[in-house]
Each structure stands twice: as structure tokens, then as C-alpha cells.
Design a protein around this motif. Sequence first.
Motif, PDB file in Angstrom:
ATOM      1  N   PHE A  11     -44.717 -11.629 -64.092  1.00 19.79           N
ATOM      2  CA  PHE A  11     -45.494 -12.858 -64.058  1.00 19.79           C
ATOM      3  C   PHE A  11     -46.569 -12.825 -65.130  1.00 19.79           C
ATOM      4  O   PHE A  11     -47.202 -11.801 -65.352  1.00 19.79           O
ATOM      5  CB  PHE A  11     -46.164 -13.055 -62.686  1.00 19.79           C
ATOM      6  N   TYR A  12     -46.788 -13.959 -65.781  1.00 17.58           N
ATOM      7  CA  TYR A  12     -47.827 -14.102 -66.791  1.00 17.58           C
ATOM      8  C   TYR A  12     -48.878 -15.077 -66.269  1.00 17.58           C
ATOM      9  O   TYR A  12     -48.558 -16.191 -65.886  1.00 17.58           O
ATOM     10  CB  TYR A  12     -47.246 -14.650 -68.095  1.00 17.58           C
ATOM     11  N   PHE A  13     -50.135 -14.624 -66.261  1.00 19.93           N
ATOM     12  CA  PHE A  13     -51.237 -15.484 -65.866  1.00 19.93           C
ATOM     13  C   PHE A  13     -51.658 -16.335 -67.058  1.00 19.93           C
ATOM     14  O   PHE A  13     -51.187 -16.132 -68.185  1.00 19.93           O
ATOM     15  CB  PHE A  13     -52.402 -14.649 -65.352  1.00 19.93           C
ATOM     16  N   CYS A  14     -52.541 -17.295 -66.831  1.00 20.39           N
ATOM     17  CA  CYS A  14     -52.920 -18.270 -67.850  1.00 20.39           C
ATOM     18  C   CYS A  14     -53.348 -17.612 -69.164  1.00 20.39           C
ATOM     19  O   CYS A  14     -52.874 -17.981 -70.234  1.00 20.39           O
ATOM     20  CB  CYS A  14     -54.031 -19.169 -67.318  1.00 20.39           C
ATOM     21  N   HIS A  15     -54.231 -16.631 -69.090  1.00 20.31           N
ATOM     22  CA  HIS A  15     -54.718 -16.015 -70.330  1.00 20.31           C
ATOM     23  C   HIS A  15     -53.617 -15.251 -71.061  1.00 20.31           C
ATOM     24  O   HIS A  15     -53.611 -15.181 -72.287  1.00 20.31           O
ATOM     25  CB  HIS A  15     -55.934 -15.120 -70.052  1.00 20.31           C
ATOM     26  N   GLU A  16     -52.647 -14.709 -70.319  1.00 23.01           N
ATOM     27  CA  GLU A  16     -51.534 -13.999 -70.949  1.00 23.01           C
ATOM     28  C   GLU A  16     -50.562 -14.970 -71.608  1.00 23.01           C
ATOM     29  O   GLU A  16     -50.057 -14.703 -72.707  1.00 23.01           O
ATOM     30  CB  GLU A  16     -50.810 -13.147 -69.912  1.00 23.01           C
ATOM     31  N   VAL A  17     -50.305 -16.104 -70.960  1.00 26.55           N
ATOM     32  CA  VAL A  17     -49.449 -17.132 -71.558  1.00 26.55           C
ATOM     33  C   VAL A  17     -50.109 -17.665 -72.824  1.00 26.55           C
ATOM     34  O   VAL A  17     -49.458 -17.849 -73.859  1.00 26.55           O
ATOM     35  CB  VAL A  17     -49.165 -18.275 -70.563  1.00 26.55           C
ATOM     36  N   ALA A  18     -51.420 -17.886 -72.756  1.00 27.86           N
ATOM     37  CA  ALA A  18     -52.156 -18.381 -73.921  1.00 27.86           C
ATOM     38  C   ALA A  18     -52.027 -17.412 -75.097  1.00 27.86           C
ATOM     39  O   ALA A  18     -51.821 -17.841 -76.240  1.00 27.86           O
ATOM     40  CB  ALA A  18     -53.625 -18.593 -73.562  1.00 27.86           C
ATOM     41  N   ALA A  19     -52.113 -16.125 -74.830  1.00 26.71           N
ATOM     42  CA  ALA A  19     -51.968 -15.130 -75.890  1.00 26.71           C
ATOM     43  C   ALA A  19     -50.556 -15.144 -76.470  1.00 26.71           C
ATOM     44  O   ALA A  19     -50.378 -15.064 -77.694  1.00 26.71           O
ATOM     45  CB  ALA A  19     -52.312 -13.741 -75.358  1.00 26.71           C
ATOM     46  N   LEU A  37     -44.015 -26.689 -69.532  1.00 29.32           N
ATOM     47  CA  LEU A  37     -43.821 -25.259 -69.298  1.00 29.32           C
ATOM     48  C   LEU A  37     -43.755 -25.044 -67.789  1.00 29.32           C
ATOM     49  O   LEU A  37     -44.687 -25.401 -67.067  1.00 29.32           O
ATOM     50  CB  LEU A  37     -44.973 -24.446 -69.902  1.00 29.32           C
ATOM     51  N   LYS A  38     -42.651 -24.487 -67.334  1.00 32.30           N
ATOM     52  CA  LYS A  38     -42.443 -24.272 -65.905  1.00 32.30           C
ATOM     53  C   LYS A  38     -43.425 -23.235 -65.380  1.00 32.30           C
ATOM     54  O   LYS A  38     -43.749 -22.259 -66.067  1.00 32.30           O
ATOM     55  CB  LYS A  38     -41.006 -23.799 -65.668  1.00 32.30           C
ATOM     56  N   SER A  39     -43.904 -23.465 -64.166  1.00 30.85           N
ATOM     57  CA  SER A  39     -44.824 -22.517 -63.537  1.00 30.85           C
ATOM     58  C   SER A  39     -44.674 -22.608 -62.027  1.00 30.85           C
ATOM     59  O   SER A  39     -43.992 -23.490 -61.506  1.00 30.85           O
ATOM     60  CB  SER A  39     -46.265 -22.821 -63.937  1.00 30.85           C
ATOM     61  N   ARG A  40     -45.322 -21.691 -61.335  1.00 31.49           N
ATOM     62  CA  ARG A  40     -45.337 -21.696 -59.879  1.00 31.49           C
ATOM     63  C   ARG A  40     -46.633 -21.047 -59.425  1.00 31.49           C
ATOM     64  O   ARG A  40     -47.294 -20.379 -60.214  1.00 31.49           O
ATOM     65  CB  ARG A  40     -44.126 -20.947 -59.309  1.00 31.49           C
ATOM     66  N   VAL A  41     -46.972 -21.226 -58.164  1.00 26.92           N
ATOM     67  CA  VAL A  41     -48.185 -20.629 -57.612  1.00 26.92           C
ATOM     68  C   VAL A  41     -47.782 -19.400 -56.794  1.00 26.92           C
ATOM     69  O   VAL A  41     -46.959 -19.486 -55.891  1.00 26.92           O
ATOM     70  CB  VAL A  41     -48.962 -21.633 -56.736  1.00 26.92           C
ATOM     71  N   ARG A  45     -52.560 -18.253 -57.453  1.00 25.49           N
ATOM     72  CA  ARG A  45     -52.756 -18.356 -58.903  1.00 25.49           C
ATOM     73  C   ARG A  45     -51.497 -18.897 -59.554  1.00 25.49           C
ATOM     74  O   ARG A  45     -50.379 -18.534 -59.173  1.00 25.49           O
ATOM     75  CB  ARG A  45     -53.088 -16.987 -59.491  1.00 25.49           C
ATOM     76  N   ARG A  46     -51.660 -19.765 -60.527  1.00 22.82           N
ATOM     77  CA  ARG A  46     -50.517 -20.349 -61.231  1.00 22.82           C
ATOM     78  C   ARG A  46     -50.032 -19.348 -62.275  1.00 22.82           C
ATOM     79  O   ARG A  46     -50.817 -18.786 -63.029  1.00 22.82           O
ATOM     80  CB  ARG A  46     -50.906 -21.660 -61.894  1.00 22.82           C
ATOM     81  N   VAL A  47     -48.724 -19.134 -62.298  1.00 22.90           N
ATOM     82  CA  VAL A  47     -48.109 -18.157 -63.197  1.00 22.90           C
ATOM     83  C   VAL A  47     -46.816 -18.711 -63.785  1.00 22.90           C
ATOM     84  O   VAL A  47     -46.225 -19.644 -63.247  1.00 22.90           O
ATOM     85  CB  VAL A  47     -47.798 -16.826 -62.474  1.00 22.90           C
ATOM     86  N   SER A  48     -46.394 -18.115 -64.889  1.00 25.28           N
ATOM     87  CA  SER A  48     -45.079 -18.365 -65.470  1.00 25.28           C
ATOM     88  C   SER A  48     -44.369 -17.025 -65.591  1.00 25.28           C
ATOM     89  O   SER A  48     -45.019 -15.980 -65.674  1.00 25.28           O
ATOM     90  CB  SER A  48     -45.199 -18.995 -66.862  1.00 25.28           C
ATOM     91  N   GLU A  51     -38.852 -15.611 -68.155  1.00 22.89           N
ATOM     92  CA  GLU A  51     -37.744 -16.560 -68.312  1.00 22.89           C
ATOM     93  C   GLU A  51     -38.273 -17.963 -68.613  1.00 22.89           C
ATOM     94  O   GLU A  51     -37.676 -18.701 -69.396  1.00 22.89           O
ATOM     95  CB  GLU A  51     -36.863 -16.573 -67.064  1.00 22.89           C
ATOM     96  N   ASP A  52     -39.402 -18.336 -67.983  1.00 21.68           N
ATOM     97  CA  ASP A  52     -40.009 -19.638 -68.253  1.00 21.68           C
ATOM     98  C   ASP A  52     -40.439 -19.737 -69.712  1.00 21.68           C
ATOM     99  O   ASP A  52     -40.228 -20.761 -70.373  1.00 21.68           O
ATOM    100  CB  ASP A  52     -41.236 -19.871 -67.360  1.00 21.68           C
ATOM    101  N   LEU A  53     -41.038 -18.660 -70.230  1.00 20.78           N
ATOM    102  CA  LEU A  53     -41.478 -18.656 -71.628  1.00 20.78           C
ATOM    103  C   LEU A  53     -40.282 -18.706 -72.578  1.00 20.78           C
ATOM    104  O   LEU A  53     -40.307 -19.426 -73.580  1.00 20.78           O
ATOM    105  CB  LEU A  53     -42.335 -17.428 -71.922  1.00 20.78           C
TER     106      LEU A  53
END
Length: 61
Positions: A11-19, A37-41, A45-48, A51-53
Amino acid sequence: MTQTAPAIPRFYFCHEVAAELRRTEAAVRWLWQSGALKSRVVGGRRVSTAEDLAAFFAEAK
């Protein structure tokens, strides 16, 4: 008989997806909100997932 544990997705949290996307956290939250961008809670916490990335990059052309 040996059983193997099922693979746990990364799982990637917001700051990790941003990076990964080289975007701001606000831009990532907008991508999540818009559905681009697909995500789930998970755990509140919202994560991707990885595979979503990958799907997001594949659709970007």
C-alpha cells in the motif's frame, strides 16, 4: 504439508504516491477524488496499491 501465506499487497500512502508521481500531495488527493487514480480506505487512511499506480501509468499513454 506446508502452506504459504497469501501475498499482501503493498500500500502507498498519499506522500508516497506523491513521490512516485512527482506531484504534490494535494494533486494526489485530487486524482483520488476525481477517480483518475484508484484508491481505497484501509485503517482509516486512503491508499493506493502498486497495481493501481501501474494501471494509472498504463492509461496515461
